[in-house]
Design an enzyme around this catalytic site. Structure first.
Site, mmCIF file in Angstrom:
data_model
loop_
_atom_site.group_PDB
_atom_site.id
_atom_site.type_symbol
_atom_site.label_atom_id
_atom_site.label_comp_id
_atom_site.label_asym_id
_atom_site.label_seq_id
_atom_site.Cartn_x
_atom_site.Cartn_y
_atom_site.Cartn_z
ATOM 1 N N HIS A 167 32.535 21.026 -11.162
ATOM 2 C CA HIS A 167 33.658 20.615 -10.316
ATOM 3 C C HIS A 167 33.185 19.733 -9.173
ATOM 4 C CE1 HIS A 167 32.386 24.392 -8.235
ATOM 5 N NE2 HIS A 167 32.686 23.721 -7.136
ATOM 6 N N HIS A 183 31.325 18.832 -1.823
ATOM 7 C CA HIS A 183 30.132 18.992 -2.666
ATOM 8 C C HIS A 183 30.473 18.742 -4.128
ATOM 9 C CE1 HIS A 183 31.808 23.171 -2.951
ATOM 10 N NE2 HIS A 183 31.337 23.124 -4.181
ATOM 11 N N GLU A 186 25.908 22.007 -5.403
ATOM 12 C CA GLU A 186 25.983 23.408 -5.797
ATOM 13 C C GLU A 186 25.509 23.520 -7.238
ATOM 14 O OE1 GLU A 186 29.274 27.038 -6.072
ATOM 15 O OE2 GLU A 186 29.988 24.971 -6.024
#
Length: 134
Positions: A7, A79, A130
Site C-alpha cells: 500500500h 509512507h 514500511e
C-alpha cells in the site's frame, strides 16, 4: 528481497472526507475506519485491483500523524509499504547493509495484523518505508 507493493499511505485530517472522495468521485471500494490505538491512528483502506491506498488520520494529539500534519497541513503521502517473505531476515539483512530500523528494531503488529517494521527515510531517498510480512 522486497515483494509486491502492499500500500501507499496518505496522511489526512478528515478520514471520512477522504473516503468519500475516493468512493464517490473515483468509484473505489473503501473499507470502514478502524482505530489503531497502539499506532495512534485511525485507518481506512482503498482497495484497488493491484494494491491499496491507506488513509491515516491522527488518533489523538500525540499521534505521529498529527506531527506529520503539523508539518504538512494539506496531508500527503506518508509512507510506502512493501511485502517481505521473512521480516526478521529482511531486518537483519538491512541492518548489515547499514540501514536504520525505526523504534527498537523489533517487528510490531500493523494494521493488517501482520508484523511490520519501518525504515528510516534518510536511508531510502527521503521516503519512509514500511516492510510487512507477507
Amino acid at each position: 528481497m522486497i515483494g509486491r507493493l502492499n500500500h501507499v499511505a496518505i496522511a489526512v485530517r478528515d478520514i471520512a472526507k477522504a473516503s468519500a472522495l475516493y468512493r464517490d468521485t473515483l468509484g473505489a471500494r473503501v473499507t470502514a475506519p478502524v482505530a489503531q490505538p497502539a499506532h495512534g491512528v485511525t485507518v481506512v483502506f482503498v482497495e484497488l485491483p493491484n494494491t491499496k491506498i491507506e488513509f491515516l488520520e491522527p488518533l489523538g494529539a500525540d499521534s505521529p500523524i498529527a506531527r506529520f500534519l503539523d508539518k504538512n497541513p494539506d496531508g500527503g503521502i506518508h509512507h510506502v509499504c512493501y511485502e517481505v517473505d521473512d521480516i526478521v531476515a529482511a531486518r537483519d539483512h538491512l541492518k548489515a547493509q547499514g540501514a536504520r530500523i525505526l523504534g527498537d528494531g523489533e517487528p510490531k503488529i500493523g494494521a493488517h495484523d501482520k508484523p511490520v517494521l519501518f525504515l528510516h527515510p534518510k536511508d531510502f531517498n527521503g521516503t519512509l518505508v514500511e516492510l510487512e510480512q507477507a
